[in-house]
Design a protein around this motif. Structure first.
Motif, mmCIF file in Angstrom:
data_model
loop_
_atom_site.group_PDB
_atom_site.id
_atom_site.type_symbol
_atom_site.label_atom_id
_atom_site.label_comp_id
_atom_site.label_asym_id
_atom_site.label_seq_id
_atom_site.Cartn_x
_atom_site.Cartn_y
_atom_site.Cartn_z
ATOM 1 N N THR A 44 -5.316 3.336 -3.046
ATOM 2 C CA THR A 44 -4.107 2.721 -2.511
ATOM 3 C C THR A 44 -3.229 3.705 -1.744
ATOM 4 N N GLU A 48 -2.543 3.273 2.161
ATOM 5 C CA GLU A 48 -1.168 3.072 2.647
ATOM 6 C C GLU A 48 -0.890 3.993 3.833
ATOM 7 N N THR A 52 -0.023 2.821 7.670
ATOM 8 C CA THR A 52 1.216 3.229 8.318
ATOM 9 C C THR A 52 0.965 3.976 9.622
ATOM 10 N N THR A 157 1.758 -4.052 6.485
ATOM 11 C CA THR A 157 1.727 -3.456 5.152
ATOM 12 C C THR A 157 0.344 -3.662 4.560
ATOM 13 N N LEU A 158 -0.044 -2.730 3.718
ATOM 14 C CA LEU A 158 -1.342 -2.836 3.060
ATOM 15 C C LEU A 158 -1.402 -4.076 2.183
ATOM 16 N N THR A 159 -0.325 -4.363 1.480
ATOM 17 C CA THR A 159 -0.295 -5.536 0.597
ATOM 18 C C THR A 159 -0.548 -6.820 1.374
#
Length: 184
Positions: A44, A48, A52, A157-159
């Motif tokens: 993670t 991330e 970014t 965003t990664l989420t």
């Protein structure tokens, strides 16, 4: 060497050894012991950073299809062979341009800096669908894959990318297995 110097050096040596062992344990905890891929926690933070910094990043989720049948039919060691082969194939696909992880069970994730740096979705699909040879037996393998270009998201965003890739993957499963969607 004088006794006071030795006495002062021993605790420093002990702390250095302790720090080295702790670093090794942390590194091991962030790697899946079966596949060598990063675990969710280890992946993670790196993913991330890619999300970014890389404007063309591509996130994907992979779920093996009918994996329970492999374990039930051929046994858990055969299932482990399928998991290991899948991990190696995914890692090779992102090689040098991203990072792959085993999220748990038969679920994997990856993120690439740019899909143009990968061999492409067709190559990944073919790799994930090649049989795995275990003890002289070719075990059929299939996977559902969901892709998400982070540039397609309102906020990168990664989420959000993983949520979109998850939805795409389950849409594939709904249409029938052995497919992938949102090709890079």
């Amino acid at each position: 060497m004088e006794l006071p110097v030795i006495a002062a050096a021993l605790p420093a040596l002990g702390w250095a050894l302790h720090g080295s062992l702790l670093a090794r344990r942390l590194s091991t905890a962030r790697r899946d012991p079966l596949t060598g891929l990063h675990t969710r926690a280890g992946w993670t933070a790196r993913a991330e950073r890619i999300a970014t910094r890389s404007p063309h990043a591509l996130a994907l989720l992979v779920d093996l299809d009918d994996f329970k049948a492999v374990n039930d039919t051929h046994g858990h060691p055969a299932g482990d062979a399928v998991i290991t082969a899948t991990a190696a194939r995914l890692a090779e696909w992102v090689s040098g341009h991203g990072i792959a992880a085993r999220l748990g069970g038969d679920e994997f994730a990856a993120i690439t800096t740019d899909p143009a740096n990968t061999p492409g979705a067709t190559v990944l699909h073919e790799a994930l669908h090649r049989p795995v040879t275990y003890r002289g037996l070719d075990i059929p393998v299939a996977a559902s894959v969901g892709f998400c270009h982070l540039s397609d998201l309102p906020v990168r965003t990664l989420t959000d990318a993983l949520s979109a890739a998850d939805a795409a993957m389950y849409a594939v499963k709904g249409r029938g297995r052995r497919n992938s969607t949102r090709r890079p």
